[in-house]
Design a protein around this motif. Structure first.
Motif, PDB file in Angstrom:
ATOM      1  N   PRO A  15       7.898  -3.014 -12.375  1.00 40.99           N
ATOM      2  CA  PRO A  15       7.937  -3.198 -10.918  1.00 40.99           C
ATOM      3  C   PRO A  15       6.883  -2.323 -10.247  1.00 40.99           C
ATOM      4  CG  PRO A  15       9.780  -1.856 -11.640  1.00 40.99           C
ATOM      5  CD  PRO A  15       9.119  -2.362 -12.881  1.00 40.99           C
ATOM      6  N   LYS A  16       6.243  -2.872  -9.198  1.00 42.26           N
ATOM      7  CA  LYS A  16       5.175  -2.144  -8.515  1.00 42.26           C
ATOM      8  C   LYS A  16       5.687  -1.504  -7.235  1.00 42.26           C
ATOM      9  CE  LYS A  16       1.336  -4.962 -10.203  1.00 42.26           C
ATOM     10  NZ  LYS A  16       0.174  -5.804  -9.808  1.00 42.26           N
ATOM     11  N   THR A  17       5.147  -0.343  -6.965  1.00 44.00           N
ATOM     12  CA  THR A  17       5.436   0.303  -5.692  1.00 44.00           C
ATOM     13  C   THR A  17       4.574  -0.332  -4.609  1.00 44.00           C
ATOM     14  OG1 THR A  17       3.707   1.984  -5.922  1.00 44.00           O
ATOM     15  CG2 THR A  17       5.859   2.462  -6.921  1.00 44.00           C
ATOM     16  N   TRP A  18       4.939  -0.089  -3.362  1.00 45.42           N
ATOM     17  CA  TRP A  18       4.158  -0.636  -2.254  1.00 45.42           C
ATOM     18  C   TRP A  18       2.730  -0.103  -2.266  1.00 45.42           C
ATOM     19  CZ3 TRP A  18       3.313  -4.403   0.629  1.00 45.42           C
ATOM     20  CH2 TRP A  18       2.594  -4.310   1.826  1.00 45.42           C
ATOM     21  N   ASN A  19       2.546   1.151  -2.623  1.00 49.15           N
ATOM     22  CA  ASN A  19       1.195   1.727  -2.692  1.00 49.15           C
ATOM     23  C   ASN A  19       0.356   1.061  -3.772  1.00 49.15           C
ATOM     24  OD1 ASN A  19       1.485   3.552  -0.585  1.00 49.15           O
ATOM     25  ND2 ASN A  19       2.313   5.172  -1.914  1.00 49.15           N
ATOM     26  N   GLU A  20       0.979   0.735  -4.902  1.00 47.10           N
ATOM     27  CA  GLU A  20       0.249   0.050  -5.981  1.00 47.10           C
ATOM     28  C   GLU A  20      -0.168  -1.345  -5.541  1.00 47.10           C
ATOM     29  OE1 GLU A  20       1.926   1.792 -10.188  1.00 47.10           O
ATOM     30  OE2 GLU A  20       3.240   0.483  -9.029  1.00 47.10           O
ATOM     31  N   ILE A  21       0.707  -2.029  -4.807  1.00 45.09           N
ATOM     32  CA  ILE A  21       0.374  -3.370  -4.314  1.00 45.09           C
ATOM     33  C   ILE A  21      -0.812  -3.299  -3.371  1.00 45.09           C
ATOM     34  CG2 ILE A  21       1.186  -5.290  -2.897  1.00 45.09           C
ATOM     35  CD1 ILE A  21       4.006  -4.709  -3.987  1.00 45.09           C
ATOM     36  N   LYS A  22      -0.781  -2.326  -2.438  1.00 48.14           N
ATOM     37  CA  LYS A  22      -1.875  -2.185  -1.481  1.00 48.14           C
ATOM     38  C   LYS A  22      -3.176  -1.807  -2.175  1.00 48.14           C
ATOM     39  CE  LYS A  22      -0.022   0.817   1.298  1.00 48.14           C
ATOM     40  NZ  LYS A  22       0.100   1.733   2.455  1.00 48.14           N
ATOM     41  N   THR A  23      -3.090  -0.909  -3.159  1.00 47.21           N
ATOM     42  CA  THR A  23      -4.292  -0.401  -3.829  1.00 47.21           C
ATOM     43  C   THR A  23      -4.909  -1.433  -4.761  1.00 47.21           C
ATOM     44  OG1 THR A  23      -3.419   1.851  -3.730  1.00 47.21           O
ATOM     45  CG2 THR A  23      -5.206   1.433  -5.285  1.00 47.21           C
ATOM     46  N   ASP A  25      -3.538  -5.046  -5.722  1.00 44.29           N
ATOM     47  CA  ASP A  25      -3.468  -6.471  -5.425  1.00 44.29           C
ATOM     48  C   ASP A  25      -4.129  -6.815  -4.092  1.00 44.29           C
ATOM     49  OD1 ASP A  25      -2.095  -6.578  -7.755  1.00 44.29           O
ATOM     50  OD2 ASP A  25      -0.142  -6.986  -6.880  1.00 44.29           O
ATOM     51  N   SER A  26      -3.743  -6.146  -3.048  1.00 46.92           N
ATOM     52  CA  SER A  26      -4.252  -6.498  -1.721  1.00 46.92           C
ATOM     53  C   SER A  26      -5.754  -6.279  -1.606  1.00 46.92           C
ATOM     54  CB  SER A  26      -3.513  -5.695  -0.643  1.00 46.92           C
ATOM     55  OG  SER A  26      -2.135  -5.994  -0.644  1.00 46.92           O
ATOM     56  N   TRP A  27      -6.236  -5.166  -2.115  1.00 46.11           N
ATOM     57  CA  TRP A  27      -7.665  -4.884  -1.988  1.00 46.11           C
ATOM     58  C   TRP A  27      -8.513  -5.775  -2.883  1.00 46.11           C
ATOM     59  CZ3 TRP A  27     -10.005  -2.497   1.811  1.00 46.11           C
ATOM     60  CH2 TRP A  27      -9.250  -1.643   2.625  1.00 46.11           C
ATOM     61  N   ALA A  28      -7.902  -6.358  -3.907  1.00 45.19           N
ATOM     62  CA  ALA A  28      -8.652  -7.292  -4.758  1.00 45.19           C
ATOM     63  C   ALA A  28      -9.122  -8.505  -3.969  1.00 45.19           C
ATOM     64  CB  ALA A  28      -7.793  -7.737  -5.937  1.00 45.19           C
ATOM     65  N   PHE A  30     -10.580  -8.566  -1.193  1.00 49.12           N
ATOM     66  CA  PHE A  30     -11.908  -8.320  -0.645  1.00 49.12           C
ATOM     67  C   PHE A  30     -12.987  -8.450  -1.711  1.00 49.12           C
ATOM     68  CE2 PHE A  30      -8.947  -6.220   2.199  1.00 49.12           C
ATOM     69  CZ  PHE A  30      -9.352  -6.749   3.420  1.00 49.12           C
ATOM     70  N   LYS A  31     -12.671  -8.080  -2.942  1.00 50.12           N
ATOM     71  CA  LYS A  31     -13.620  -8.272  -4.045  1.00 50.12           C
ATOM     72  C   LYS A  31     -13.824  -9.765  -4.297  1.00 50.12           C
ATOM     73  CE  LYS A  31     -16.142  -7.151  -7.675  1.00 50.12           C
ATOM     74  NZ  LYS A  31     -16.623  -8.468  -8.083  1.00 50.12           N
ATOM     75  N   ILE A  32     -12.730 -10.511  -4.285  1.00 48.99           N
ATOM     76  CA  ILE A  32     -12.806 -11.966  -4.457  1.00 48.99           C
ATOM     77  C   ILE A  32     -13.621 -12.583  -3.329  1.00 48.99           C
ATOM     78  CG2 ILE A  32     -11.450 -14.096  -4.460  1.00 48.99           C
ATOM     79  CD1 ILE A  32      -9.162 -12.368  -5.739  1.00 48.99           C
ATOM     80  N   MET A  33     -13.354 -12.157  -2.116  1.00 46.05           N
ATOM     81  CA  MET A  33     -14.071 -12.671  -0.952  1.00 46.05           C
ATOM     82  C   MET A  33     -15.569 -12.389  -1.067  1.00 46.05           C
ATOM     83  SD  MET A  33     -13.510 -11.715   3.071  1.00 46.05           S
ATOM     84  CE  MET A  33     -11.730 -11.914   2.887  1.00 46.05           C
ATOM     85  N   SER A  34     -15.917 -11.196  -1.523  1.00 45.90           N
ATOM     86  CA  SER A  34     -17.334 -10.840  -1.636  1.00 45.90           C
ATOM     87  C   SER A  34     -18.056 -11.719  -2.647  1.00 45.90           C
ATOM     88  CB  SER A  34     -17.480  -9.367  -2.026  1.00 45.90           C
ATOM     89  OG  SER A  34     -17.104  -9.136  -3.372  1.00 45.90           O
ATOM     90  N   GLU A  35     -17.365 -12.102  -3.731  1.00 45.15           N
ATOM     91  CA  GLU A  35     -17.980 -12.990  -4.715  1.00 45.15           C
ATOM     92  C   GLU A  35     -18.201 -14.379  -4.134  1.00 45.15           C
ATOM     93  OE1 GLU A  35     -16.200 -13.052  -8.572  1.00 45.15           O
ATOM     94  OE2 GLU A  35     -16.618 -10.931  -8.940  1.00 45.15           O
ATOM     95  N   PHE A  36     -17.248 -14.873  -3.361  1.00 44.89           N
ATOM     96  CA  PHE A  36     -17.435 -16.163  -2.701  1.00 44.89           C
ATOM     97  C   PHE A  36     -18.596 -16.114  -1.710  1.00 44.89           C
ATOM     98  CE2 PHE A  36     -12.974 -17.405  -3.863  1.00 44.89           C
ATOM     99  CZ  PHE A  36     -13.285 -18.632  -4.419  1.00 44.89           C
ATOM    100  N   VAL A  37     -18.638 -15.080  -0.892  1.00 35.32           N
ATOM    101  CA  VAL A  37     -19.699 -14.970   0.122  1.00 35.32           C
ATOM    102  C   VAL A  37     -21.066 -14.890  -0.541  1.00 35.32           C
ATOM    103  CG1 VAL A  37     -20.668 -13.491   1.922  1.00 35.32           C
ATOM    104  CG2 VAL A  37     -18.205 -13.932   1.862  1.00 35.32           C
ATOM    105  N   ASP A  38     -21.200 -14.068  -1.561  1.00 36.98           N
ATOM    106  CA  ASP A  38     -22.482 -13.927  -2.256  1.00 36.98           C
ATOM    107  C   ASP A  38     -22.904 -15.248  -2.883  1.00 36.98           C
ATOM    108  OD1 ASP A  38     -24.696 -12.374  -3.258  1.00 36.98           O
ATOM    109  OD2 ASP A  38     -23.742 -12.399  -5.222  1.00 36.98           O
ATOM    110  N   GLY A  39     -21.955 -15.943  -3.497  1.00 43.74           N
ATOM    111  CA  GLY A  39     -22.266 -17.231  -4.112  1.00 43.74           C
ATOM    112  C   GLY A  39     -22.680 -18.267  -3.094  1.00 43.74           C
TER     113      GLY A  39
END
Length: 237
Positions: A15-23, A25-28, A30-39
């Motif tokens: 089970p994940k803590t809320w901090n782990e989710i934010k750090t 899963d949630s921040w991932a 933006f990495k995904i978004m950056s790959e789409f934008v660059d492409g």
């Protein structure tokens, strides 16, 4: 099983803590978004292209490497650029053929623990790097006006059936899909026809019309040329 594989399996049960989710899963996002934008930014103006799939393990002296290079070269002579996974083997051969033909040569690289490395025949401003397979597959499809599947492994099958499924479900246009190498693809096609279509009915007989099997570079180019002539379209030279 390696320690890393064991860790990944066990983490799915933790089970994940809320901090782990934010750090993590949630921040991932933006990495995904950056790959789409660059492409999108790099590929939106490349013009008509054909995505060529195939094995990273194919050696330069193999008949399919030589054939992939010839296919890519001939496509450039008919005004099309080439998109590959950017690595060695068939991907390198296709980029090499496009480079030799002075056409657009795109490489969509993926960060992998083995086999994948940039080849030298990609246009310097069209060499993209991805961490996420699903983002990379979007680029293969979104900016291609045709698909050529050379002999390959799981990755090639994944890319091929992605394109077929998107056409079958009317998510993209009915672009040409060409399988090169009847000796290689024959067994799979027999299984699709006899098992998926005839025995279980999981695939409609008309779904087999979404792709064509050929053995030569001339056949590939002719199919793509004829397809676009039907729509009164031609690539810009």
């Amino acid at each position: 099983m390696t320690p890393l594989e064991d860790k990944r399996i066990r983490e799915k049960f933790k089970p994940k803590t809320w901090n782990e989710i934010k750090t993590n899963d949630s921040w991932a996002i933006f990495k995904i978004m950056s790959e789409f934008v660059d492409g999108y930014e790099k590929l939106s103006r490349i013009g008509p292209c054909v995505s060529i799939f195939g094995s990273a393990r194919t050696k330069p002296d193999h008949q399919y490497y030589i054939l992939a290079e010839e296919i890519a070269f001939e496509l450039t002579q008919h005004g099309f650029g080439v998109i590959t996974g950017g690595g060695p083997g068939i991907m390198e051969a296709a980029n090499k053929g496009a480079h030799r033909g002075a056409g657009i040569s795109v490489g969509l690289n993926i960060d992998l623990p083995f086999e994948q490395k940039d080849n030298q025949y990609i246009d310097h401003d069209k060499n993209l790097e991805f961490d996420y397979f699903f983002v990379r597959k979007v680029m293969f499809v979104k900016y291609a006006q045709g698909f050529v599947a050379m002999p390959g492994g799981f990755g090639t099958l994944d890319e091929l059936f992605e394109a077929i499924t998107l056409i079958q479900t009317n998510k993209i246009g009915k672009f040409p899909i060409i399988l090169v190498g009847s000796a290689f693809w024959g067994g799979m096609l027999d299984w699709i026809e006899k098992v998926l279509v005839e025995k279980y009915g999981n695939v409609s007989p008309t779904d087999l019309d979404y792709f064509t099997v050929v053995d030569t570079a001339d056949e590939v180019v002719q199919i793509i040329d004829n397809f676009y002539k039907q729509h009164n379209l031609s690539p810009n030279f």
